[in-house]
Design a protein around this motif. Structure first.
Motif, PDB file in Angstrom:
ATOM      1  N   GLU A 146      -0.801   5.778  -4.821  1.00 17.43           N
ATOM      2  CA  GLU A 146      -1.107   6.150  -3.444  1.00 17.43           C
ATOM      3  C   GLU A 146      -0.998   4.914  -2.563  1.00 17.43           C
ATOM      4  OE1 GLU A 146      -4.100   9.975  -4.157  1.00 17.43           O
ATOM      5  OE2 GLU A 146      -4.902   8.115  -3.334  1.00 17.43           O
ATOM      6  N   GLU A 147      -0.491   5.106  -1.354  1.00 15.87           N
ATOM      7  CA  GLU A 147      -0.282   3.982  -0.439  1.00 15.87           C
ATOM      8  C   GLU A 147      -1.141   4.137   0.810  1.00 15.87           C
ATOM      9  OE1 GLU A 147       3.758   2.811   0.254  1.00 15.87           O
ATOM     10  OE2 GLU A 147       4.436   3.613  -1.691  1.00 15.87           O
ATOM     11  N   PHE A 148      -1.637   2.998   1.257  1.00 15.63           N
ATOM     12  CA  PHE A 148      -2.507   2.971   2.433  1.00 15.63           C
ATOM     13  C   PHE A 148      -2.078   1.834   3.355  1.00 15.63           C
ATOM     14  CE2 PHE A 148      -4.810   4.413  -1.287  1.00 15.63           C
ATOM     15  CZ  PHE A 148      -5.444   5.574  -0.869  1.00 15.63           C
ATOM     16  N   LYS A 149      -2.314   2.027   4.635  1.00 16.91           N
ATOM     17  CA  LYS A 149      -2.102   0.956   5.604  1.00 16.91           C
ATOM     18  C   LYS A 149      -3.377   0.796   6.420  1.00 16.91           C
ATOM     19  CE  LYS A 149       2.921   1.067   6.082  1.00 16.91           C
ATOM     20  NZ  LYS A 149       4.072   1.211   7.024  1.00 16.91           N
ATOM     21  N   VAL A 150      -3.865  -0.429   6.505  1.00 15.82           N
ATOM     22  CA  VAL A 150      -5.094  -0.715   7.238  1.00 15.82           C
ATOM     23  C   VAL A 150      -4.852  -1.879   8.187  1.00 15.82           C
ATOM     24  CG1 VAL A 150      -6.570   0.130   5.370  1.00 15.82           C
ATOM     25  CG2 VAL A 150      -5.923  -2.288   5.439  1.00 15.82           C
ATOM     26  N   PRO A 151      -5.615  -1.977   9.269  1.00 13.51           N
ATOM     27  CA  PRO A 151      -5.441  -3.080  10.218  1.00 13.51           C
ATOM     28  C   PRO A 151      -5.734  -4.431   9.572  1.00 13.51           C
ATOM     29  CG  PRO A 151      -6.706  -1.298  11.203  1.00 13.51           C
ATOM     30  CD  PRO A 151      -6.605  -0.993   9.746  1.00 13.51           C
ATOM     31  N   TYR A 152      -4.937  -5.395   9.922  1.00 17.48           N
ATOM     32  CA  TYR A 152      -5.127  -6.764   9.430  1.00 17.48           C
ATOM     33  C   TYR A 152      -6.291  -7.425  10.157  1.00 17.48           C
ATOM     34  CZ  TYR A 152      -4.348 -11.800   9.047  1.00 17.48           C
ATOM     35  OH  TYR A 152      -4.514 -13.142   8.858  1.00 17.48           O
ATOM     36  N   LEU A 153      -7.056  -8.221   9.418  1.00 13.94           N
ATOM     37  CA  LEU A 153      -8.142  -9.011   9.986  1.00 13.94           C
ATOM     38  C   LEU A 153      -7.944 -10.471   9.590  1.00 13.94           C
ATOM     39  CD1 LEU A 153     -11.177  -6.697   9.087  1.00 13.94           C
ATOM     40  CD2 LEU A 153     -10.051  -6.927  11.324  1.00 13.94           C
ATOM     41  N   PRO A 154      -8.327 -11.411  10.433  1.00 16.39           N
ATOM     42  CA  PRO A 154      -8.187 -12.827  10.082  1.00 16.39           C
ATOM     43  C   PRO A 154      -8.941 -13.161   8.797  1.00 16.39           C
ATOM     44  CG  PRO A 154      -8.664 -12.574  12.419  1.00 16.39           C
ATOM     45  CD  PRO A 154      -8.846 -11.224  11.796  1.00 16.39           C
ATOM     46  N   GLN A 155      -8.338 -13.996   7.973  1.00 19.46           N
ATOM     47  CA  GLN A 155      -8.921 -14.445   6.705  1.00 19.46           C
ATOM     48  C   GLN A 155      -9.221 -13.268   5.758  1.00 19.46           C
ATOM     49  OE1 GLN A 155      -8.942 -17.721   6.223  1.00 19.46           O
ATOM     50  NE2 GLN A 155      -8.205 -17.942   8.323  1.00 19.46           N
ATOM     51  N   MET A 156      -8.436 -12.248   5.847  1.00 17.95           N
ATOM     52  CA  MET A 156      -8.656 -11.023   5.078  1.00 17.95           C
ATOM     53  C   MET A 156      -8.279 -11.224   3.607  1.00 17.95           C
ATOM     54  SD  MET A 156      -7.003  -7.348   6.066  1.00 17.95           S
ATOM     55  CE  MET A 156      -7.892  -5.820   5.782  1.00 17.95           C
ATOM     56  N   GLY A 210       3.845  -9.222   5.549  1.00 15.89           N
ATOM     57  CA  GLY A 210       3.559  -7.796   5.539  1.00 15.89           C
ATOM     58  C   GLY A 210       4.096  -7.053   4.341  1.00 15.89           C
ATOM     59  N   GLU A 211       4.390  -7.777   3.263  1.00 11.26           N
ATOM     60  CA  GLU A 211       4.912  -7.131   2.059  1.00 11.26           C
ATOM     61  C   GLU A 211       3.897  -6.147   1.472  1.00 11.26           C
ATOM     62  OE1 GLU A 211       6.437 -11.467   2.029  1.00 11.26           O
ATOM     63  OE2 GLU A 211       4.609 -10.372   2.583  1.00 11.26           O
ATOM     64  N   VAL A 212       4.398  -5.193   0.717  1.00 11.06           N
ATOM     65  CA  VAL A 212       3.525  -4.233   0.039  1.00 11.06           C
ATOM     66  C   VAL A 212       2.743  -4.957  -1.046  1.00 11.06           C
ATOM     67  CG1 VAL A 212       3.419  -2.138  -1.355  1.00 11.06           C
ATOM     68  CG2 VAL A 212       5.093  -2.323   0.487  1.00 11.06           C
ATOM     69  N   ILE A 213       1.437  -4.711  -1.106  1.00 13.71           N
ATOM     70  CA  ILE A 213       0.560  -5.305  -2.111  1.00 13.71           C
ATOM     71  C   ILE A 213       0.240  -4.236  -3.157  1.00 13.71           C
ATOM     72  CG2 ILE A 213      -1.664  -6.418  -2.544  1.00 13.71           C
ATOM     73  CD1 ILE A 213      -1.625  -7.309   0.399  1.00 13.71           C
ATOM     74  N   THR A 214       0.633  -4.494  -4.396  1.00 15.87           N
ATOM     75  CA  THR A 214       0.435  -3.529  -5.474  1.00 15.87           C
ATOM     76  C   THR A 214      -0.840  -3.858  -6.239  1.00 15.87           C
ATOM     77  OG1 THR A 214       2.822  -3.227  -5.717  1.00 15.87           O
ATOM     78  CG2 THR A 214       1.444  -2.507  -7.547  1.00 15.87           C
ATOM     79  N   LEU A 233      -0.391  -4.542  10.197  1.00 15.13           N
ATOM     80  CA  LEU A 233      -0.992  -3.671   9.201  1.00 15.13           C
ATOM     81  C   LEU A 233      -0.827  -4.260   7.814  1.00 15.13           C
ATOM     82  CD1 LEU A 233       0.194  -0.154  10.452  1.00 15.13           C
ATOM     83  CD2 LEU A 233      -2.046  -1.216  10.788  1.00 15.13           C
ATOM     84  N   VAL A 234      -1.809  -4.009   6.963  1.00 17.85           N
ATOM     85  CA  VAL A 234      -1.754  -4.411   5.555  1.00 17.85           C
ATOM     86  C   VAL A 234      -1.406  -3.174   4.735  1.00 17.85           C
ATOM     87  CG1 VAL A 234      -3.057  -5.330   3.612  1.00 17.85           C
ATOM     88  CG2 VAL A 234      -3.444  -6.234   5.906  1.00 17.85           C
ATOM     89  N   HIS A 235      -0.357  -3.285   3.935  1.00 13.51           N
ATOM     90  CA  HIS A 235       0.171  -2.149   3.171  1.00 13.51           C
ATOM     91  C   HIS A 235      -0.242  -2.289   1.702  1.00 13.51           C
ATOM     92  CE1 HIS A 235       3.885   0.663   2.482  1.00 13.51           C
ATOM     93  NE2 HIS A 235       2.803   1.080   1.860  1.00 13.51           N
ATOM     94  N   LEU A 236      -1.072  -1.364   1.223  1.00 22.38           N
ATOM     95  CA  LEU A 236      -1.544  -1.367  -0.155  1.00 22.38           C
ATOM     96  C   LEU A 236      -0.906  -0.225  -0.935  1.00 22.38           C
ATOM     97  CD1 LEU A 236      -5.393  -1.894   0.367  1.00 22.38           C
ATOM     98  CD2 LEU A 236      -3.645  -3.653  -0.008  1.00 22.38           C
ATOM     99  N   ARG A 237      -0.493  -0.527  -2.149  1.00 21.49           N
ATOM    100  CA  ARG A 237       0.014   0.491  -3.079  1.00 21.49           C
ATOM    101  C   ARG A 237      -0.893   0.453  -4.307  1.00 21.49           C
ATOM    102  NH1 ARG A 237       4.462   0.588  -7.099  1.00 21.49           N
ATOM    103  NH2 ARG A 237       5.264   2.737  -7.222  1.00 21.49           N
ATOM    104  N   VAL A 238      -1.680   1.508  -4.501  1.00 22.02           N
ATOM    105  CA  VAL A 238      -2.759   1.496  -5.481  1.00 22.02           C
ATOM    106  C   VAL A 238      -2.478   2.469  -6.622  1.00 22.02           C
ATOM    107  CG1 VAL A 238      -5.242   1.757  -5.824  1.00 22.02           C
ATOM    108  CG2 VAL A 238      -4.369   0.989  -3.599  1.00 22.02           C
ATOM    109  N   ARG A 239      -2.610   1.974  -7.849  1.00 23.26           N
ATOM    110  CA  ARG A 239      -2.522   2.836  -9.030  1.00 23.26           C
ATOM    111  C   ARG A 239      -3.861   3.546  -9.199  1.00 23.26           C
ATOM    112  NH1 ARG A 239       1.028   5.247 -12.327  1.00 23.26           N
ATOM    113  NH2 ARG A 239       2.145   3.334 -12.862  1.00 23.26           N
ATOM    114  N   ARG A 240      -3.845   4.884  -9.205  1.00 19.00           N
ATOM    115  CA  ARG A 240      -5.085   5.639  -9.262  1.00 19.00           C
ATOM    116  C   ARG A 240      -5.101   6.592 -10.463  1.00 19.00           C
ATOM    117  NH1 ARG A 240      -7.594   7.572  -3.744  1.00 19.00           N
ATOM    118  NH2 ARG A 240      -9.360   7.326  -5.167  1.00 19.00           N
TER     119      ARG A 240
END
Length: 273
Positions: free
Chosen positions: A44-54, A115-119, A24-31
């Protein structure tokens, strides 16, 4: 035969692991809902499935399809801007893990290999529209100020353009790669609401168009446009701009060149009148 079966099994497992199945890709988004509602600013934080070359944009697209936070709350889709998805248009600029850059060229495997959190945050030097979307109109107004175009005599057939030597073309080409993305001004300490500084990108365009055989006809006007408030003297020479430029434009060289040319015009410009 048993060994062959084992090799086949191992071979089947390797591609699955390489594809990142289950990752999973973990996003932390400033909204923020709108510019005039700072009370809605939140993370807000989201997790989405990882895709190759994403990349970050494809991760945001997955959030858009199913905007649900990690705690199961259904929310409005995240707003951002993107057009070309190949680092040409400059519209998807945002602050990713504390560094301003293009979201289309920010590959998940590079910025979060484990898999680190991406801000994700919007640029801070422009008016916020919503979430990660900002209004870069100031940059385009500054382009008007420095006359960042080549004047022509009309829309009729003008014949072949002026010839340039290969050496001159090689010198001008890196300067022409600017895509008005905003990275340089986001990183610039002199570019903010309290100043009129046009930024390194605009000064680079002065150099670019003054080097053009036809653009040189208005070189004096471009130089004078950056000789006053908000011009070349407002540059603090922090060199942050060249560090973050995604196109590796020699911005420091352009700043130095225009500074020299404006000094010459200030001292000797009266001889040209």
């Amino acid at each position: 035969m048993a060994k062959a079966s084992g090799d086949k099994a191992n071979g089947a497992a390797a591609p699955a692991e390489a594809r990142g199945e289950g990752r999973l890709v973990h996003l932390r988004v400033r909204r923020q809902d709108t510019a005039d509602r700072p009370e809605t600013r939140r993370w807000e934080e989201f997790k989405v499935p990882y895709l190759p070359q994403m990349n970050v944009i494809s991760a945001l697209q997955q959030v858009q399809r199913d905007p649900r936070t990690v705690d199961g709350k259904d929310v409005a889709p995240v707003v951002w801007e993107a057009v070309c998805l190949e680092e040409v248009c400059g519209s998807c600029t945002m602050v990713i893990n504390g560094r301003v850059r293009q979201a289309c060229s920010a590959l998940i495997d590079q910025i979060a290999p484990k898999g680190e959190v991406i801000t994700l945050e919007p640029m801070s030097k422009f008016p916020l529209v919503r979430d990660l979307l900002v209004d870069r109109s100031r940059m385009f107004e500054d382009m008007k100020r420095v006359r960042a175009w080549i004047d022509i005599d009309g829309t009729h057939e003008l014949g072949p353009g002026p010839r340039e030597s290969p050496e001159r073309q090689e010198e001008r080409y890196p300067l022409s790669r600017c895509m008005t993305c905003g990275c340089c001004v986001e990183a610039c300490p002199q570019y903010n609401d309290g100043t009129k500084f046009v930024g390194a990108f605009a000064i680079n365009l002065v150099r670019l168009y003054n080097m053009h055989p036809s653009g040189a006809m208005h070189a004096g006007e471009r130089l004078e446009s950056v000789m006053g408030e908000g011009g070349i003297t407002d540059c603090g020479k922090s060199q942050n701009c060249v560090e973050v430029c995604p196109k590796e434009i020699p911005l420091v060289d352009s700043l130095a060149t225009v500074a020299r040319d404006t000094t010459k015009r200030m001292l000797f410009g009266w001889l040209l009148k």
